[in-house]
Design a protein around this motif. Structure first.
Motif, short mmCIF file in Angstrom:
data_model
loop_
_atom_site.label_atom_id
_atom_site.label_comp_id
_atom_site.label_asym_id
_atom_site.label_seq_id
_atom_site.Cartn_x
_atom_site.Cartn_y
_atom_site.Cartn_z
N THR A 56 0.84 -1.20 0.00
CA THR A 56 0.00 0.00 0.00
C THR A 56 0.87 1.25 0.00
O THR A 56 2.05 1.22 0.38
CB THR A 56 -0.90 0.03 1.24
OG1 THR A 56 -0.07 0.13 2.42
CG2 THR A 56 -1.75 -1.23 1.32
N ARG A 57 0.27 2.35 -0.41
CA ARG A 57 0.97 3.63 -0.33
C ARG A 57 1.33 3.96 1.11
O ARG A 57 2.40 4.53 1.38
CB ARG A 57 0.10 4.74 -0.94
CG ARG A 57 0.01 4.65 -2.45
CD ARG A 57 -0.88 5.74 -3.04
NE ARG A 57 -2.29 5.41 -2.89
CZ ARG A 57 -3.16 6.12 -2.20
NH1 ARG A 57 -2.76 7.20 -1.52
NH2 ARG A 57 -4.43 5.77 -2.14
N ILE A 111 2.95 10.51 -1.68
CA ILE A 111 2.34 9.26 -2.15
C ILE A 111 1.09 8.92 -1.33
O ILE A 111 0.19 8.25 -1.83
CB ILE A 111 3.33 8.09 -2.18
CG1 ILE A 111 3.86 7.75 -0.77
CG2 ILE A 111 4.47 8.38 -3.14
CD1 ILE A 111 4.73 6.49 -0.76
N ARG A 112 1.02 9.39 -0.08
CA ARG A 112 -0.22 9.19 0.68
C ARG A 112 -1.39 9.87 -0.01
O ARG A 112 -2.51 9.36 -0.03
CB ARG A 112 -0.05 9.75 2.10
CG ARG A 112 0.64 8.82 3.07
CD ARG A 112 0.47 9.30 4.50
NE ARG A 112 1.10 8.38 5.43
CZ ARG A 112 2.29 8.58 6.01
NH1 ARG A 112 2.95 9.72 5.76
NH2 ARG A 112 2.79 7.69 6.83
N ASP A 113 -1.13 11.04 -0.59
CA ASP A 113 -2.20 11.79 -1.26
C ASP A 113 -2.74 11.02 -2.45
O ASP A 113 -3.94 11.04 -2.73
CB ASP A 113 -1.65 13.15 -1.69
CG ASP A 113 -2.64 13.93 -2.53
OD1 ASP A 113 -2.46 13.98 -3.76
OD2 ASP A 113 -3.58 14.49 -1.95
N GLY A 114 -1.87 10.35 -3.20
CA GLY A 114 -2.30 9.49 -4.29
C GLY A 114 -2.48 10.16 -5.64
O GLY A 114 -2.67 9.48 -6.64
N LEU A 117 -0.61 9.14 -8.97
CA LEU A 117 -0.95 7.94 -9.73
C LEU A 117 -1.73 8.25 -11.01
O LEU A 117 -1.87 7.38 -11.87
CB LEU A 117 -1.77 6.99 -8.85
CG LEU A 117 -1.01 6.38 -7.66
CD1 LEU A 117 -1.97 5.67 -6.73
CD2 LEU A 117 0.08 5.44 -8.15
N ARG A 119 -4.85 8.52 -11.75
CA ARG A 119 -5.88 7.51 -12.00
C ARG A 119 -6.98 8.06 -12.91
O ARG A 119 -7.46 9.18 -12.72
CB ARG A 119 -6.48 7.05 -10.66
CG ARG A 119 -5.52 6.20 -9.86
CD ARG A 119 -6.04 5.95 -8.46
NE ARG A 119 -5.85 7.12 -7.62
CZ ARG A 119 -5.89 7.10 -6.29
NH1 ARG A 119 -6.12 5.97 -5.66
NH2 ARG A 119 -5.72 8.21 -5.59
N ASP A 496 -5.25 0.43 -5.58
CA ASP A 496 -5.57 1.85 -5.74
C ASP A 496 -6.57 2.13 -6.84
O ASP A 496 -7.00 3.27 -7.02
CB ASP A 496 -4.28 2.65 -5.99
CG ASP A 496 -3.48 2.86 -4.73
OD1 ASP A 496 -4.09 3.17 -3.70
OD2 ASP A 496 -2.24 2.74 -4.77
#
Length: 498
Positions: A56-57, A111-114, A117, A119, A496
């Motif tokens: 996981t992140r 990277i917690r914010d995401g 990625l 997406r 994710d």
């Protein structure tokens, strides 16, 4: 301290050794790296990749923060051996450790914010005519094991736990580092801190290894290993280009993210020269000589318009350089290359200031030339790594546009300007945007902020990939690639994307 490689959580001391060459204190022995050790480390990285890519992140963010904690806990030890090996002052290494750990913590938050990625989701349109649309989802996924070369000039921020390692681990890629021979003790302590963090977080040991230097064959083994999927490098143009060519010549070519060379031009526009020519000279000299000029963003060339203001600026530069004491350079080889480069430059133009020092020390050099000579002799545009500056006089302010258009790729370009210089600055901008990764106004490029909006890269030869940065959160994207999933069941999607 007993010298050792750190491979997948294990200390390895077998084989031949080499002696360090510290700026002060006694040399120490460290084991030489070998292609066999590189192979062992890379295979461990490949074995760990699938599990690490699936973490996981939050797990990777915790790893980065734990690395920072473990490095900080060894701060006094790192500073003591780092100053001895490199000759850098204690305050510089303390600050660099803060930057290194701050970068790890910033990447953890990022990277917690995401959002990195990127997406995307296009929902299925089964009734669309003339053809239905499938369900499409996209996300950035890690590349695989990454090879990293420790840099000479930043034993912390661009070495074992530097930006390349931090961004690859943040992306979910295992890392194999080839340590730099100029600071093997510093490299080993930092590697031990990372290995401790990996163990504390319960992650596979193979996600990080550090093999000490062992000559050209070790670097070659790392970039040619078929399981390595990308390489990060900061160093000389000659060495970086050789590695870049090896990456391109592989049966499976891989990306080589190399930061190679830059002279970081400064353009002094008329309004700025009219109001503060002497101050520009003093400030440029201070930036040029900071840390013995051993920064990749060292502002090595200044363009000024001919005339009394240029003379005043050059006089201020010479005065500031004259007050500068000799500084210890990072390695004997760097000091030797600096003096050879400075003497070569002096044969191509007029030397106004500078002398060859004994041993590992260096004092500033000032070279002067005009635009015609600058354009006729490409050697004057070569990077001389150290405290050497070139002043190029142009006949008219508008000639700076021609000078900017003729530059090679740069990490940075700087404008010294006032409000009345806006038209000339506007005319320069299209050229500077094509030539540099970062453009400054009324500052100096030494000192690279670790932040979301930072770009530390540029067109070749500043770097080998103009679309990337080695500093800032965008650096993580170097070790990711987009993957699209069509009509994929939820159970098979990356977490994710679910």
């Amino acid at each position: 301290m007993t010298g050792a490689h750190l491979i997948a959580g294990e200390t390895v001391t077998d084989g031949d050794s080499f002696a360090s060459t510290p700026a002060s204190g006694a040399p120490r022995d460290y084991p030489k790296g070998t292609p066999a050790l590189i192979d062992r480390a890379v295979r461990a990285a490949e074995e760990a990749f699938a599990a690490f890519a699936a973490t996981t992140r939050e797990a990777r963010a915790t790893l980065l923060e734990t690395m920072a904690e473990r490095i900080d806990a060894r701060g006094e030890e790192i500073t003591a051996i780092g100053t001895a090996e490199t000759g850098l002052p204690e305050a510089r290494l303390t600050g660099e450790r803060g930057r290194t750990c701050g970068q790890l913590r910033l990447f953890a938050s990022h990277i917690r914010d995401g959002a990195y990625l990127d997406r995307r989701h296009d929902t299925a349109l089964p009734d669309r005519a003339p053809l239905p649309r499938p369900d499409l989802r996209m996300i950035q996924r890690p590349l695989g094991p990454v090879g990293v070369f420790g840099a000479s000039n930043f034993p912390l921020a661009f070495s074992v736990a530097g930006g390349d390692t931090a961004s690859a681990l943040a992306a979910g890629c295992p890392v194999v580092v080839k340590g730099h021979p100029g600071h093997p003790g510093t490299s080993q302590i930092v590697a031990e801190a990372i290995a401790d963090a990996v163990s504390a977080c319960g992650l596979p040991g193979g996600i990080f290894s550090m093999v000490h230097d062992g000559g050209l064959e070790v670097g070659r083994a790392l970039v040619e290993h078929p399981l390595i999927k990308a390489v990060g490098f900061t160093g000389s143009l000659k060495g970086g280009r050789a590695l870049y060519d090896l990456c391109a010549a592989r049966p499976e070519p891989i990306p080589f993210f190399g930061e190679l060379g830059s002279i970081n031009p400064v353009f002094c526009l008329p309004g700025a020269m009219e109001t503060r020519a002497e101050a520009i000279g003093r400030d440029w000299a201070a930036s040029l000589t900071m840390g013995a000029g051993q920064f990749c963003t060292n502002p090595g060339v200044v363009f000024v318009t001919e005339g009394s203001q240029a003379e005043a600026m050059v006089a201020a530069v010479a005065e500031a350089m004259g007050a500068s004491a000799p500084q210890v350079m990072l390695t004997d080889g760097i000091a030797r290359a600096f003096h050879e480069g400075a003497e070569r430059m002096a044969r191509s133009a007029r030397k106004s200031f500078g002398e060859v020092c004994e041993g590992r020390s260096a004092t500033p050099w000032l070279i002067e030339t005009d635009l015609a000579a600058w354009e006729a002799n490409e050697d004057l545009a070569d990077e001389v790594f150290g405290p050497l500056g070139v002043v190029v006089r142009v006949p008219e302010p508008g000639d700076m546009i021609r000078a900017a258009a003729g530059l090679h790729g740069q990490l940075t370009a700087t404008l010294q300007m006032e409000e009345g210089d806006t038209d000339l600055g506007r005319a320069l901008m299209p050229h500077l945007e094509r030539k540099a990764g970062r453009i400054l106004v009324n500052g100096y490029p030494t000192g690279v902020e670790v932040a979301d909006a930072m770009v530390h890269g540029g067109p070749y030869p500043a770097s080998t990939n103009f679309g990337a940065t080695s500093v800032g959160t965008l650096a993580i994207r170097r070790f990711l690639r987009p993957v699209s999933y069509q009509n994929m069941p939820q159970a098979l999607l990356p977490e994710d994307l679910r």
